[in-house]
Design an enzyme around this catalytic site. Structure first.
Site, PDB file in Angstrom:
ATOM      1  N   ASP A 149      47.281  63.087  66.628  1.00  0.00           N
ATOM      2  CA  ASP A 149      47.130  62.576  65.255  1.00  0.00           C
ATOM      3  C   ASP A 149      45.851  61.756  65.193  1.00  0.00           C
ATOM      4  O   ASP A 149      45.212  61.500  66.223  1.00  0.00           O
ATOM      5  CB  ASP A 149      48.353  61.737  64.828  1.00  0.00           C
ATOM      6  CG  ASP A 149      48.640  61.852  63.320  1.00  0.00           C
ATOM      7  OD1 ASP A 149      47.732  61.530  62.519  1.00  0.00           O
ATOM      8  OD2 ASP A 149      49.751  62.260  62.961  1.00  0.00           O
ATOM      9  N   ASP A 158      40.916  63.566  65.363  1.00  0.00           N
ATOM     10  CA  ASP A 158      40.829  64.136  64.017  1.00  0.00           C
ATOM     11  C   ASP A 158      40.599  65.632  64.202  1.00  0.00           C
ATOM     12  O   ASP A 158      39.578  66.042  64.757  1.00  0.00           O
ATOM     13  CB  ASP A 158      39.661  63.483  63.266  1.00  0.00           C
ATOM     14  CG  ASP A 158      39.536  64.010  61.843  1.00  0.00           C
ATOM     15  OD1 ASP A 158      40.005  65.142  61.578  1.00  0.00           O
ATOM     16  OD2 ASP A 158      38.964  63.298  60.998  1.00  0.00           O
ATOM     17  N   ALA A 172      49.448  69.244  61.098  1.00  0.00           N
ATOM     18  CA  ALA A 172      48.727  68.226  60.315  1.00  0.00           C
ATOM     19  C   ALA A 172      48.322  68.814  58.970  1.00  0.00           C
ATOM     20  O   ALA A 172      47.817  69.937  58.897  1.00  0.00           O
ATOM     21  CB  ALA A 172      47.495  67.752  61.080  1.00  0.00           C
ATOM     22  N   TYR A 180      45.471  72.680  47.587  1.00  0.00           N
ATOM     23  CA  TYR A 180      46.570  72.799  48.563  1.00  0.00           C
ATOM     24  C   TYR A 180      47.089  74.247  48.593  1.00  0.00           C
ATOM     25  O   TYR A 180      47.309  74.824  49.660  1.00  0.00           O
ATOM     26  CB  TYR A 180      47.673  71.831  48.158  1.00  0.00           C
ATOM     27  CG  TYR A 180      48.807  71.667  49.144  1.00  0.00           C
ATOM     28  CD1 TYR A 180      48.633  70.959  50.327  1.00  0.00           C
ATOM     29  CD2 TYR A 180      50.071  72.202  48.881  1.00  0.00           C
ATOM     30  CE1 TYR A 180      49.687  70.783  51.219  1.00  0.00           C
ATOM     31  CE2 TYR A 180      51.128  72.031  49.761  1.00  0.00           C
ATOM     32  CZ  TYR A 180      50.935  71.320  50.926  1.00  0.00           C
ATOM     33  OH  TYR A 180      51.982  71.147  51.810  1.00  0.00           O
TER      34      TYR A 180
HETATM   35  P1  NAD Z   1      52.885  63.589  56.408  1.00  0.00           P
HETATM   36  O1  NAD Z   1      51.809  63.155  55.480  1.00  0.00           O
HETATM   37  O2  NAD Z   1      54.132  62.771  56.494  1.00  0.00           O
HETATM   38  O3  NAD Z   1      52.283  63.740  57.882  1.00  0.00           O
HETATM   39  C1  NAD Z   1      51.094  64.442  58.140  1.00  0.00           C
HETATM   40  C2  NAD Z   1      50.489  63.943  59.434  1.00  0.00           C
HETATM   41  O4  NAD Z   1      49.248  64.640  59.633  1.00  0.00           O
HETATM   42  C3  NAD Z   1      50.145  62.434  59.394  1.00  0.00           C
HETATM   43  O5  NAD Z   1      50.648  61.795  60.539  1.00  0.00           O
HETATM   44  C4  NAD Z   1      48.635  62.419  59.341  1.00  0.00           C
HETATM   45  O6  NAD Z   1      48.059  61.267  59.946  1.00  0.00           O
HETATM   46  C5  NAD Z   1      48.281  63.704  60.093  1.00  0.00           C
HETATM   47  N1  NAD Z   1      46.918  64.145  59.776  1.00  0.00           N
HETATM   48  C6  NAD Z   1      46.335  64.231  58.562  1.00  0.00           C
HETATM   49  N2  NAD Z   1      45.045  64.594  58.691  1.00  0.00           N
HETATM   50  C7  NAD Z   1      44.802  64.744  60.018  1.00  0.00           C
HETATM   51  C8  NAD Z   1      43.664  65.093  60.771  1.00  0.00           C
HETATM   52  N3  NAD Z   1      42.481  65.363  60.182  1.00  0.00           N
HETATM   53  N4  NAD Z   1      43.753  65.144  62.123  1.00  0.00           N
HETATM   54  C9  NAD Z   1      44.926  64.861  62.745  1.00  0.00           C
HETATM   55  N5  NAD Z   1      46.064  64.523  62.067  1.00  0.00           N
HETATM   56  C10 NAD Z   1      45.998  64.465  60.720  1.00  0.00           C
HETATM   57  O7  NAD Z   1      53.220  65.094  56.015  1.00  0.00           O
HETATM   58  P2  NAD Z   1      54.570  65.950  56.203  1.00  0.00           P
HETATM   59  O8  NAD Z   1      55.342  65.902  54.948  1.00  0.00           O
HETATM   60  O9  NAD Z   1      55.231  65.599  57.473  1.00  0.00           O
HETATM   61  O10 NAD Z   1      53.942  67.420  56.280  1.00  0.00           O
HETATM   62  C11 NAD Z   1      53.619  68.064  57.500  1.00  0.00           C
HETATM   63  C12 NAD Z   1      53.136  69.472  57.198  1.00  0.00           C
HETATM   64  O11 NAD Z   1      54.134  70.181  56.446  1.00  0.00           O
HETATM   65  C13 NAD Z   1      51.868  69.524  56.366  1.00  0.00           C
HETATM   66  O12 NAD Z   1      51.052  70.595  56.810  1.00  0.00           O
HETATM   67  C14 NAD Z   1      52.381  69.802  54.964  1.00  0.00           C
HETATM   68  O13 NAD Z   1      51.410  70.428  54.153  1.00  0.00           O
HETATM   69  C15 NAD Z   1      53.563  70.717  55.255  1.00  0.00           C
HETATM   70  N6  NAD Z   1      54.551  70.736  54.182  1.00  0.00           N
HETATM   71  C16 NAD Z   1      55.304  69.643  53.861  1.00  0.00           C
HETATM   72  C17 NAD Z   1      56.239  69.745  52.845  1.00  0.00           C
HETATM   73  C18 NAD Z   1      57.128  68.582  52.454  1.00  0.00           C
HETATM   74  O14 NAD Z   1      57.987  68.761  51.589  1.00  0.00           O
HETATM   75  N7  NAD Z   1      56.981  67.409  53.040  1.00  0.00           N
HETATM   76  C19 NAD Z   1      56.410  70.926  52.144  1.00  0.00           C
HETATM   77  C20 NAD Z   1      55.621  72.031  52.489  1.00  0.00           C
HETATM   78  C21 NAD Z   1      54.709  71.912  53.523  1.00  0.00           C
END
Ligand code: NAD
Length: 453
Positions: free
Chosen positions: A244, A267, A295, A359
């Protein structure tokens, strides 16, 4: 995030009120715990009379010896009020539309006897490249399945496994998919069709720790879905590298420590992220077998108001970094034989979502990327697939305004949001060495969300 509505309608006055007013009545879903029985009751297997495929499926079920309970498989149902843990309908050997009638009507007679969080699984064949009659019959089975999933209640689900014509219905990846769909691991997977296109795969020494000896990298692992994935892969035996951004370092260290893995502050948009990940995995753990591109970020705006930073950052994190990391992995000799790559897509990448052109572009891109990369991995026994979550209870969805969030939660057949663990379990299933015949696909974890069906 707590779902107060679900708690309210499951006791006392709330339950009576919801029933009277015809309001959605979501129930708590059965979720996986180690050593729980595979299903909650006997499994009824239906199919055409004298079907050898049906017999093979029964034999396959009877061979599931390590599921902490004897699997009670029945070919026939007595009218003794049995309630079923699961019903499997074998439709892989149908020849005509007329062949659907008897097994589906027999299924209909038993649907009301399915236990809460019960399972219906169709075993089918893909419909493409056949005669019009056979294509119609095969896709008819899938049409019935999707509608049936919408009729089930009390946390029960219906899904299908579409087995390619040249693959036997008892091939290892079919067993892997069947175990997943029957079990509580698939709690939020509903109305989906899992395509098994080859018999590739290796049987794990133990099905309850299928990832033993594997090294996995999970990006975005400090919180939410990524943290759940890291914990689940570790539970299933993998050594996990949790990745992360440095700003999330404290949470990241906590997750990595909890699961006795390592943390890598990185990153993923940096140009040499792939090389950094590989070097870390190889020097610290001796190799790399599984990569989960989790991520992701949202920067929502209507396209009319979209600025360059919002557009570019979402595409950079959610898609371009994955393409670059995959290129680096595939070009390297250090990446394992039979690798597994799993990417996070989204139902927004399938159906679109207002305010999410950036997105939606990134997630639709992921879906096409895994399909196009699959043939590059197949010759080395590897796979790449995507998982498309619907509404999952995380920090990302907690940001949605209250009323929109409450509606979004109910717009699926299970009438509730999924949990991060539901996405994680699906990823663990795709990461299994037994799932080698599932390649280039996108599997939705959305409770059969009404958008983008
Ligand atoms: P979240 O925001 O809770 O967590 C995302 C994590 O990714 C964070 O810890 C963040 O620091 C990390 N991150 C962001 N940019 C980064 C980078 N450049 N390098 C390294 N790490 C990075 O999100 P989430 O809800 O846990 O979602 C996780 C995945 O699931 C994402 O790809 C999201 O698009 C997908 N998703 C989530 C949902 C939902 O309902 N929550 C639905 C569909 C898809």
């Amino acid at each position: 995030m707590s779902d107060n509505y679900t708690q309210f309608v499951n006791k006392g006055l709330g339950k009576a009120l919801a029933h009277k007013l015809g309001l959605p009545q979501p129930v708590p879903l059965r979720r996986y715990t180690p050593e729980q029985p595979l299903v909650t009751g006997p499994i009824l297997v239906l199919g055409l009379p004298d079907s050898s495929d049906t017999q093979r499926v029964c034999d396959q079920l009877l061979a599931l010896t390590d599921t902490h309970t004897d699997v009670d498989v029945r070919r026939h149902s007595e009218s003794d009020g049995t309630s079923w843990g699961a019903i499997i309908v074998v439709l892989s050997d149908i020849h005509s539309v007329g062949d659907l009638s008897a097994p589906l009507r027999e299924l209909g007679a038993h649907v009301r006897s399915l236990n809460p969080s019960g399972r219906i699984v169709f075993i089918t064949r893909p419909h493409a490249d056949n005669t019009p009659e056979l294509s119609a019959a095969r896709n008819g089975a899938h049409g019935a399945l999707r509608s049936l999933a919408k009729e089930l209640r009390r946390g029960a689900t219906a899904n299908a496994i579409a087995v390619a014509d040249e693959v036997d219905v008892d091939a290892l990846p079919v067993t892997s998919a069947l175990r997943f769909l029957l079990s509580a691991r698939s709690a939020f997977v509903d109305g989906q069709i899992i395509d098994v296109s080859s018999a590739t795969g290796t049987e794990p020494a133990r099905w309850d720790s299928p990832l033993a000896g594997k090294v996995a990298v999970v990006t975005g692992a400090a919180q939410g879905i990524g943290a759940a994935i890291a914990r689940t892969l570790a539970r299933d035996g993998a050594t996990v590298v949790a990745v992360d951004v440095p700003a999330a370092g404290e949470n990241l260290a906590r997750v990595a420590n909890d699961i006795e893995g390592t943390a890598l502050q990185l990153d993923i948009t940096t140009l040499d992220a792939g090389k950094t990940i590989l070097e870390h995995a190889v020097t610290r753990h001796g190799g790399l077998d599984i990569v989960v591109h989790n991520a992701g970020i949202t920067r929502d705006k209507l396209l009319a108001n979209m600025d360059e930073a919002r557009w570019d950052s979402v595409l950079a994190v959610n898609l371009e970094s994955q393409l670059r990391i995959n290129d680096a992995l595939l070009a390297s000799d250090s990446f394992t034989e039979s690798p597994r790559i799993i990417s996070l897509a989204s139902t927004s990448g399938i159906a679109g979502n207002r305010g999410q052109t950036n997105y939606g572009a990134s997630k639709a891109g992921v879906i096409a990327m895994v399909a196009a990369t699959a043939p590059l991995l197949a010759p080395r026994g590897g796979t790449i697939n995507a998982v498309a979550p619907g509404f999952i209870e995380t920090a990302m969805t907690a940001k949605i305004p209250f009323a929109t969030r409450e509606v979004a939660r109910r717009l699926n057949s299970l009438q509730q949001g999924g949990q991060p663990i539901d996405v994680a379990e699906t990823i663990a299933f795709l990461a299994s060495p037994a799932s080698g015949g599932i390649n280039g696909r996108t599997l939705r974890v959305c409770g059969q969300n009404v958008v983008g069906a």
